[in-house]
Write a protein that holds these residues in place. Structure first.
Motif, PDB file in Angstrom:
ATOM      1  N   ASP A 114       0.830  -1.203   0.000  1.00  0.00           N
ATOM      2  CA  ASP A 114       0.000   0.000   0.000  1.00  0.00           C
ATOM      3  C   ASP A 114       0.867   1.256   0.000  1.00  0.00           C
ATOM      4  N   TRP A 115       1.926   1.237   0.805  1.00  0.00           N
ATOM      5  CA  TRP A 115       2.847   2.380   0.866  1.00  0.00           C
ATOM      6  C   TRP A 115       3.505   2.612  -0.486  1.00  0.00           C
ATOM      7  N   ALA A 116       3.941   1.536  -1.144  1.00  0.00           N
ATOM      8  CA  ALA A 116       4.585   1.660  -2.452  1.00  0.00           C
ATOM      9  C   ALA A 116       3.618   2.243  -3.478  1.00  0.00           C
ATOM     10  N   ASP A 117       2.361   1.797  -3.449  1.00  0.00           N
ATOM     11  CA  ASP A 117       1.360   2.350  -4.362  1.00  0.00           C
ATOM     12  C   ASP A 117       1.174   3.843  -4.131  1.00  0.00           C
ATOM     13  N   ALA A 118       1.038   4.221  -2.856  1.00  0.00           N
ATOM     14  CA  ALA A 118       0.758   5.617  -2.514  1.00  0.00           C
ATOM     15  C   ALA A 118       1.918   6.542  -2.858  1.00  0.00           C
ATOM     16  N   ASN A 119       3.144   6.002  -2.872  1.00  0.00           N
ATOM     17  CA  ASN A 119       4.330   6.825  -3.100  1.00  0.00           C
ATOM     18  C   ASN A 119       4.963   6.610  -4.472  1.00  0.00           C
ATOM     19  N   LEU A 120       4.234   5.931  -5.361  1.00  0.00           N
ATOM     20  CA  LEU A 120       4.711   5.700  -6.729  1.00  0.00           C
ATOM     21  C   LEU A 120       6.080   5.030  -6.753  1.00  0.00           C
ATOM     22  N   VAL A 121       6.249   4.040  -5.869  1.00  0.00           N
ATOM     23  CA  VAL A 121       7.491   3.269  -5.806  1.00  0.00           C
ATOM     24  C   VAL A 121       7.431   2.163  -6.851  1.00  0.00           C
ATOM     25  N   GLY A 122       8.401   2.162  -7.758  1.00  0.00           N
ATOM     26  CA  GLY A 122       8.401   1.153  -8.810  1.00  0.00           C
ATOM     27  C   GLY A 122       8.971  -0.176  -8.367  1.00  0.00           C
ATOM     28  N   TRP A 123      10.011  -0.135  -7.515  1.00  0.00           N
ATOM     29  CA  TRP A 123      10.686  -1.347  -7.071  1.00  0.00           C
ATOM     30  C   TRP A 123      10.846  -1.305  -5.558  1.00  0.00           C
ATOM     31  N   LEU A 124      10.524  -2.402  -4.915  1.00  0.00           N
ATOM     32  CA  LEU A 124      10.638  -2.503  -3.459  1.00  0.00           C
ATOM     33  C   LEU A 124      11.716  -3.534  -3.136  1.00  0.00           C
ATOM     34  N   LEU A 125      12.806  -3.082  -2.530  1.00  0.00           N
ATOM     35  CA  LEU A 125      13.945  -3.949  -2.229  1.00  0.00           C
ATOM     36  C   LEU A 125      13.861  -4.438  -0.789  1.00  0.00           C
ATOM     37  N   THR A 126      14.093  -5.729  -0.591  1.00  0.00           N
ATOM     38  CA  THR A 126      14.191  -6.291   0.752  1.00  0.00           C
ATOM     39  C   THR A 126      15.575  -6.918   0.941  1.00  0.00           C
ATOM     40  N   ALA A 127      15.951  -7.133   2.205  1.00  0.00           N
ATOM     41  CA  ALA A 127      17.349  -7.454   2.525  1.00  0.00           C
ATOM     42  C   ALA A 127      17.608  -8.935   2.744  1.00  0.00           C
ATOM     43  N   HIS A 128      16.790  -9.819   2.197  1.00  0.00           N
ATOM     44  CA  HIS A 128      17.049 -11.248   2.355  1.00  0.00           C
ATOM     45  C   HIS A 128      18.396 -11.617   1.735  1.00  0.00           C
ATOM     46  N   HIS A 129      19.162 -12.447   2.434  1.00  0.00           N
ATOM     47  CA  HIS A 129      20.518 -12.782   2.009  1.00  0.00           C
ATOM     48  C   HIS A 129      20.719 -14.296   1.977  1.00  0.00           C
ATOM     49  N   ALA A 130      21.949 -14.720   1.702  1.00  0.00           N
ATOM     50  CA  ALA A 130      22.234 -16.149   1.491  1.00  0.00           C
ATOM     51  C   ALA A 130      21.937 -16.986   2.729  1.00  0.00           C
ATOM     52  N   ASP A 131      22.250 -16.473   3.918  1.00  0.00           N
ATOM     53  CA  ASP A 131      21.978 -17.243   5.135  1.00  0.00           C
ATOM     54  C   ASP A 131      20.483 -17.388   5.369  1.00  0.00           C
ATOM     55  N   ASP A 132      19.696 -16.363   5.016  1.00  0.00           N
ATOM     56  CA  ASP A 132      18.235 -16.475   5.075  1.00  0.00           C
ATOM     57  C   ASP A 132      17.748 -17.577   4.143  1.00  0.00           C
ATOM     58  N   GLN A 133      18.341 -17.632   2.950  1.00  0.00           N
ATOM     59  CA  GLN A 133      17.930 -18.649   1.983  1.00  0.00           C
ATOM     60  C   GLN A 133      18.228 -20.057   2.504  1.00  0.00           C
ATOM     61  N   LEU A 134      19.387 -20.242   3.103  1.00  0.00           N
ATOM     62  CA  LEU A 134      19.738 -21.537   3.681  1.00  0.00           C
ATOM     63  C   LEU A 134      18.721 -21.952   4.738  1.00  0.00           C
ATOM     64  N   GLU A 135      18.364 -21.032   5.626  1.00  0.00           N
ATOM     65  CA  GLU A 135      17.393 -21.340   6.677  1.00  0.00           C
ATOM     66  C   GLU A 135      16.033 -21.680   6.081  1.00  0.00           C
ATOM     67  N   THR A 136      15.616 -20.924   5.085  1.00  0.00           N
ATOM     68  CA  THR A 136      14.322 -21.161   4.453  1.00  0.00           C
ATOM     69  C   THR A 136      14.281 -22.521   3.772  1.00  0.00           C
ATOM     70  N   MET A 137      15.335 -22.864   3.047  1.00  0.00           N
ATOM     71  CA  MET A 137      15.382 -24.160   2.366  1.00  0.00           C
ATOM     72  C   MET A 137      15.338 -25.308   3.359  1.00  0.00           C
ATOM     73  N   ALA A 138      16.084 -25.177   4.468  1.00  0.00           N
ATOM     74  CA  ALA A 138      16.090 -26.238   5.482  1.00  0.00           C
ATOM     75  C   ALA A 138      14.706 -26.416   6.091  1.00  0.00           C
ATOM     76  N   MET A 139      14.028 -25.305   6.386  1.00  0.00           N
ATOM     77  CA  MET A 139      12.689 -25.384   6.967  1.00  0.00           C
ATOM     78  C   MET A 139      11.709 -26.036   5.998  1.00  0.00           C
ATOM     79  N   ARG A 140      11.818 -25.710   4.722  1.00  0.00           N
ATOM     80  CA  ARG A 140      10.867 -26.247   3.753  1.00  0.00           C
ATOM     81  C   ARG A 140      11.149 -27.703   3.424  1.00  0.00           C
ATOM     82  N   LEU A 141      12.410 -28.105   3.439  1.00  0.00           N
ATOM     83  CA  LEU A 141      12.720 -29.515   3.303  1.00  0.00           C
ATOM     84  C   LEU A 141      12.100 -30.308   4.443  1.00  0.00           C
TER      85      LEU A 141
END
Length: 331
Positions: A120-147
């Motif tokens: 909603d904030w991005a829409d209201a402020n005409l933000v074209g791209w929203l960047l988040t800070a997920h990194h390689a260690d986050d990906q490892l944790e996510t993959m392990a949880m989903r396995l």
């Protein structure tokens, strides 16, 4: 708050290259620089590093938002820290306060509410791209949880590098690298104690993985990217099969499911249900039960869609909305 120290040129160049690679076309960096770039920032070292890298790469184009879930007493103070940091950097900042979070799975509810608020904030402020800070260690944790939860191809694609306007350019970076960037900038980032709280699955997993130095998070990131490509290929195939096999009648739909392998059968069934009833949200075990019924030439219903099968051919009909029966009574 003092203005942060300048970042090393090599870090900025690496960040710029990572963003360009996400789009697989060199002009993406210029396209991105032409519009506003939104940063989702909590105040932790990961998102602070993202803010520093984005502003150094695209000066004057960055806006930031912090979501305060009001789940911890310190959340308001942390949001003010981010606001002060952004002010020192000349980056417009907004705090999005969420009240009355749902009970139950707090982490899942908070995540859903956070993305809704950011969208909603991005829409209201005409933000074209929203960047988040997920990194390689986050990906490892996510993959392990989903396995551990027996996820299929879509789940094991992990954290997607791009989805809609959400872009995650730090998946090739390690957590320690991002902490180093923040430290070199002279900033003491927020320390969220929930990251070490054993009540949360991810916190317990993070502790367990800390001693598994034989695991390579960057290799996991590459595997997740390959699974993401496979998932996209399967989705493309399902759309092609829809054009070839789904027949839209006056009052019903038929689909030739003969000869398809199991994963395509499952995805084709989900696709058919969504075509027949766009409001349908088929998932999980309900799909498996319905698919088993159809493979046995039985009938089944999911939501408003009635399904039947005969010799590999599926038939779908849409039930009319239920009428609310009017009643009268004495006050």
């Amino acid at each position: 708050m003092l203005t942060p120290n300048a970042l090393p040129d090599e870090a900025i160049a690496r960040f710029r290259t990572d963003i360009a690679n996400l789009a697989r076309r060199p002009s993406f960096v210029n396209d991105l620089a032409d519009g506003l770039i939104g940063i989702a920032i909590s105040g932790g070292p990961d998102s602070v590093a993202l803010l520093l890298l984005a502003e150094a790469t695209f000066p004057g184009r960055v806006v930031a938002a912090t979501v305060d879930h009001r789940l911890r007493a310190a959340s308001g103070r942390e949001a003010r820290f981010v606001a002060d940091l952004c002010r020192a950097m000349g980056v417009p900042h907004t705090t999005l306060v969420l009240e009355n979070m749902a009970r139950g799975n707090v982490s899942a509810a908070a995540r859903e509410a956070r993305y809704d608020a950011l969208d909603d904030w991005a829409d209201a402020n005409l933000v074209g791209w929203l960047l988040t800070a997920h990194h390689a260690d986050d990906q490892l944790e996510t993959m392990a949880m989903r396995l551990n939860r027996a996820s299929g191809v879509a789940g094991l694609a992990g954290i997607r590098s791009r989805r809609g306007r959400i872009v995650r350019p730090l998946l090739g970076w390690r957590r320690a690298e991002l902490v180093g960037i923040v430290t070199a900038a002279g900033i003491v980032a927020v320390d969220d104690p929930s990251n070490r709280d054993d009540r949360y699955d991810r916190a317990r997993l993070r502790k367990a993985l800390a001693g598994a130095d034989w695991l390579d998070p960057l290799a996991i990131v590459r595997s997740a990217a390959a699974l993401d490509e496979a998932d996209r290929a399967l989705d493309w195939t399902v759309l092609k099969l829809r054009d070839e096999r789904l027949v839209d009648g006056a009052d019903d739909w038929t689909y030739d499911a003969s000869g398809l392998p199991a994963e395509l059968l499952r995805r084709a069934l989900i696709d058919c249900l969504r075509v027949v009833d766009p409001a349908s949200r088929p998932r999980g075990t309900t799909i498996e039960r319905l698919l088993n019924a159809l493979q046995g030439n039985a009938t089944g219903t999911l939501g408003r869609v009635r399904c039947s099968a005969r010799n590999g051919h599926w038939r779908f009909t849409l039930a009319a909305p239920r009428r609310v029966k009017a009643t009268s009574g004495r006050d």
